[in-house]
Design a protein around this motif. Structure first.
Motif, PDB file in Angstrom:
ATOM      1  N   MET A   1     -11.516   0.282  19.040  1.00  0.00           N
ATOM      2  CA  MET A   1     -12.387   1.429  18.796  1.00  0.00           C
ATOM      3  C   MET A   1     -13.289   1.702  19.995  1.00  0.00           C
ATOM      4  O   MET A   1     -13.470   2.853  20.383  1.00  0.00           O
ATOM      5  CB  MET A   1     -13.229   1.212  17.542  1.00  0.00           C
ATOM      6  CG  MET A   1     -12.453   1.340  16.257  1.00  0.00           C
ATOM      7  SD  MET A   1     -11.918   3.028  15.916  1.00  0.00           S
ATOM      8  CE  MET A   1     -13.478   3.751  15.489  1.00  0.00           C
ATOM      9  N   ASP A   2     -13.844   0.666  20.591  1.00  0.00           N
ATOM     10  CA  ASP A   2     -14.717   0.850  21.745  1.00  0.00           C
ATOM     11  C   ASP A   2     -13.951   1.458  22.917  1.00  0.00           C
ATOM     12  O   ASP A   2     -14.484   2.305  23.639  1.00  0.00           O
ATOM     13  CB  ASP A   2     -15.364  -0.475  22.168  1.00  0.00           C
ATOM     14  CG  ASP A   2     -16.378  -0.963  21.146  1.00  0.00           C
ATOM     15  OD1 ASP A   2     -16.880  -0.127  20.360  1.00  0.00           O
ATOM     16  OD2 ASP A   2     -16.653  -2.168  21.121  1.00  0.00           O
TER      17      ASP A   2
ATOM     18  N   ASN B   1     -10.064  -2.944  15.096  1.00  0.00           N
ATOM     19  CA  ASN B   1     -11.481  -2.852  15.463  1.00  0.00           C
ATOM     20  C   ASN B   1     -11.729  -3.065  16.941  1.00  0.00           C
ATOM     21  O   ASN B   1     -12.591  -2.413  17.526  1.00  0.00           O
ATOM     22  CB  ASN B   1     -12.301  -3.856  14.661  1.00  0.00           C
ATOM     23  CG  ASN B   1     -12.372  -3.471  13.207  1.00  0.00           C
ATOM     24  OD1 ASN B   1     -12.255  -2.301  12.865  1.00  0.00           O
ATOM     25  ND2 ASN B   1     -12.542  -4.444  12.344  1.00  0.00           N
TER      26      ASN B   1
ATOM     27  N   ASN C   1     -19.395  10.690  14.488  1.00  0.00           N
ATOM     28  CA  ASN C   1     -20.820  10.382  14.635  1.00  0.00           C
ATOM     29  C   ASN C   1     -21.135   9.811  16.010  1.00  0.00           C
ATOM     30  O   ASN C   1     -22.118  10.195  16.643  1.00  0.00           O
ATOM     31  CB  ASN C   1     -21.285   9.424  13.539  1.00  0.00           C
ATOM     32  CG  ASN C   1     -21.357  10.095  12.188  1.00  0.00           C
ATOM     33  OD1 ASN C   1     -21.575  11.300  12.089  1.00  0.00           O
ATOM     34  ND2 ASN C   1     -21.151   9.329  11.141  1.00  0.00           N
ATOM     35  N   THR C   2     -20.301   8.902  16.483  1.00  0.00           N
ATOM     36  CA  THR C   2     -20.523   8.279  17.793  1.00  0.00           C
ATOM     37  C   THR C   2     -20.431   9.310  18.920  1.00  0.00           C
ATOM     38  O   THR C   2     -21.210   9.274  19.867  1.00  0.00           O
ATOM     39  CB  THR C   2     -19.499   7.153  18.031  1.00  0.00           C
ATOM     40  OG1 THR C   2     -19.661   6.168  17.009  1.00  0.00           O
ATOM     41  CG2 THR C   2     -19.684   6.502  19.390  1.00  0.00           C
TER      42      THR C   2
ATOM     43  N   ARG D   1     -13.579   0.448   7.572  1.00  0.00           N
ATOM     44  CA  ARG D   1     -14.369   1.496   8.219  1.00  0.00           C
ATOM     45  C   ARG D   1     -13.794   2.879   7.900  1.00  0.00           C
ATOM     46  O   ARG D   1     -12.620   3.026   7.611  1.00  0.00           O
ATOM     47  CB  ARG D   1     -14.358   1.300   9.736  1.00  0.00           C
ATOM     48  CG  ARG D   1     -14.968  -0.014  10.158  1.00  0.00           C
ATOM     49  CD  ARG D   1     -14.566  -0.399  11.547  1.00  0.00           C
ATOM     50  NE  ARG D   1     -15.436   0.238  12.538  1.00  0.00           N
ATOM     51  CZ  ARG D   1     -15.439  -0.095  13.812  1.00  0.00           C
ATOM     52  NH1 ARG D   1     -14.626  -1.020  14.261  1.00  0.00           N
ATOM     53  NH2 ARG D   1     -16.243   0.504  14.643  1.00  0.00           N
ATOM     54  N   ASP D   2     -14.626   3.876   8.010  1.00  0.00           N
ATOM     55  CA  ASP D   2     -14.218   5.276   7.932  1.00  0.00           C
ATOM     56  C   ASP D   2     -14.085   5.738   9.374  1.00  0.00           C
ATOM     57  O   ASP D   2     -15.046   6.197   9.996  1.00  0.00           O
ATOM     58  CB  ASP D   2     -15.261   6.088   7.170  1.00  0.00           C
ATOM     59  CG  ASP D   2     -14.845   7.533   6.965  1.00  0.00           C
ATOM     60  OD1 ASP D   2     -13.967   8.021   7.695  1.00  0.00           O
ATOM     61  OD2 ASP D   2     -15.426   8.170   6.073  1.00  0.00           O
ATOM     62  N   VAL D   3     -12.901   5.575   9.943  1.00  0.00           N
ATOM     63  CA  VAL D   3     -12.683   5.738  11.379  1.00  0.00           C
ATOM     64  C   VAL D   3     -13.031   7.146  11.859  1.00  0.00           C
ATOM     65  O   VAL D   3     -13.722   7.313  12.866  1.00  0.00           O
ATOM     66  CB  VAL D   3     -11.236   5.355  11.755  1.00  0.00           C
ATOM     67  CG1 VAL D   3     -10.942   5.671  13.204  1.00  0.00           C
ATOM     68  CG2 VAL D   3     -10.990   3.873  11.472  1.00  0.00           C
TER      69      VAL D   3
ATOM     70  N   ARG E   1      -8.954   4.993   6.698  1.00  0.00           N
ATOM     71  CA  ARG E   1     -10.272   5.058   6.063  1.00  0.00           C
ATOM     72  C   ARG E   1     -10.330   3.969   5.000  1.00  0.00           C
ATOM     73  O   ARG E   1      -9.489   3.923   4.105  1.00  0.00           O
ATOM     74  CB  ARG E   1     -10.483   6.444   5.444  1.00  0.00           C
ATOM     75  CG  ARG E   1     -11.839   6.593   4.793  1.00  0.00           C
ATOM     76  CD  ARG E   1     -12.157   8.023   4.477  1.00  0.00           C
ATOM     77  NE  ARG E   1     -11.333   8.526   3.380  1.00  0.00           N
ATOM     78  CZ  ARG E   1     -11.493   9.733   2.842  1.00  0.00           C
ATOM     79  NH1 ARG E   1     -12.395  10.566   3.324  1.00  0.00           N
ATOM     80  NH2 ARG E   1     -10.724  10.109   1.852  1.00  0.00           N
TER      81      ARG E   1
ATOM     82  N   SER F   1     -15.021   9.429  10.547  1.00  0.00           N
ATOM     83  CA  SER F   1     -16.467   9.641  10.455  1.00  0.00           C
ATOM     84  C   SER F   1     -17.209   8.906  11.562  1.00  0.00           C
ATOM     85  O   SER F   1     -18.112   9.460  12.205  1.00  0.00           O
ATOM     86  CB  SER F   1     -16.973   9.182   9.078  1.00  0.00           C
ATOM     87  OG  SER F   1     -18.372   9.258   9.009  1.00  0.00           O
ATOM     88  N   GLU F   2     -16.830   7.654  11.806  1.00  0.00           N
ATOM     89  CA  GLU F   2     -17.484   6.870  12.865  1.00  0.00           C
ATOM     90  C   GLU F   2     -17.264   7.488  14.240  1.00  0.00           C
ATOM     91  O   GLU F   2     -18.195   7.568  15.040  1.00  0.00           O
ATOM     92  CB  GLU F   2     -16.968   5.429  12.867  1.00  0.00           C
ATOM     93  CG  GLU F   2     -17.578   4.582  11.787  1.00  0.00           C
ATOM     94  CD  GLU F   2     -17.217   3.118  11.958  1.00  0.00           C
ATOM     95  OE1 GLU F   2     -17.138   2.629  13.106  1.00  0.00           O
ATOM     96  OE2 GLU F   2     -17.007   2.462  10.921  1.00  0.00           O
TER      97      GLU F   2
END
Length: 126
Positions: free
Chosen positions: A20-21, A17, A62-63, A54-56, A46, A58-59
């Motif tokens: 991800m940023d 996590n 979307n981001t 998280r659904d990596v 996922r 998809s995230e």
């Protein structure tokens, strides 16, 4: 249709996590990475405990405001969830196909490929 296509491939190896940023920042701000038209991602988790369920794919899609396709390679025995491949694209996609590869990977694991057709205006790229 864009004058140039830039395709990026990246092995996420199930990013924790706290990474991800960094990944989103690189894909948004790096001069080369932000120009990618299509991103092929490997080892995408996922709903696994290591990524906070998280659904990596998809995230990320979307981001970043991208379309995406995902295919499961292997369900996890521990931690729940599954690992697979994802394609993210600046353009819509269709004909998503999970392709089982004939030879086993490390440890006898099942291996796959992911195919899709990208719609570049009136043109199609497969």
């Amino acid at each position: 249709m864009p004058a140039e296509l830039r395709i990026l491939t990246y092995n996420l190896h199930g990013p924790p996590n706290d990474r991800m940023d960094d990944l989103v920042d690189g894909l948004t701000n790096d001069q080369v990475l932000k120009e990618a038209t299509i991103l092929g991602l490997q080892e995408v988790n996922r709903h696994h405990r290591k990524t906070g369920y998280r659904d990596v794919a998809s995230e990320l899609a979307n981001t970043l405001g991208l379309y995406y396709a995902f295919a499961v390679e292997n369900p996890y025995q521990k931690g729940g969830g599954e690992r697979g491949l994802a394609i993210l694209s600046r353009f819509p996609m269709s004909q998503v196909e999970r392709i089982a590869l004939p030879h086993a990977g490390p440890g006898g694991r099942r291996r796959i490929a992911l195919g899709t057709t990208v719609h570049l205006g009136p043109n199609r790229l497969r």
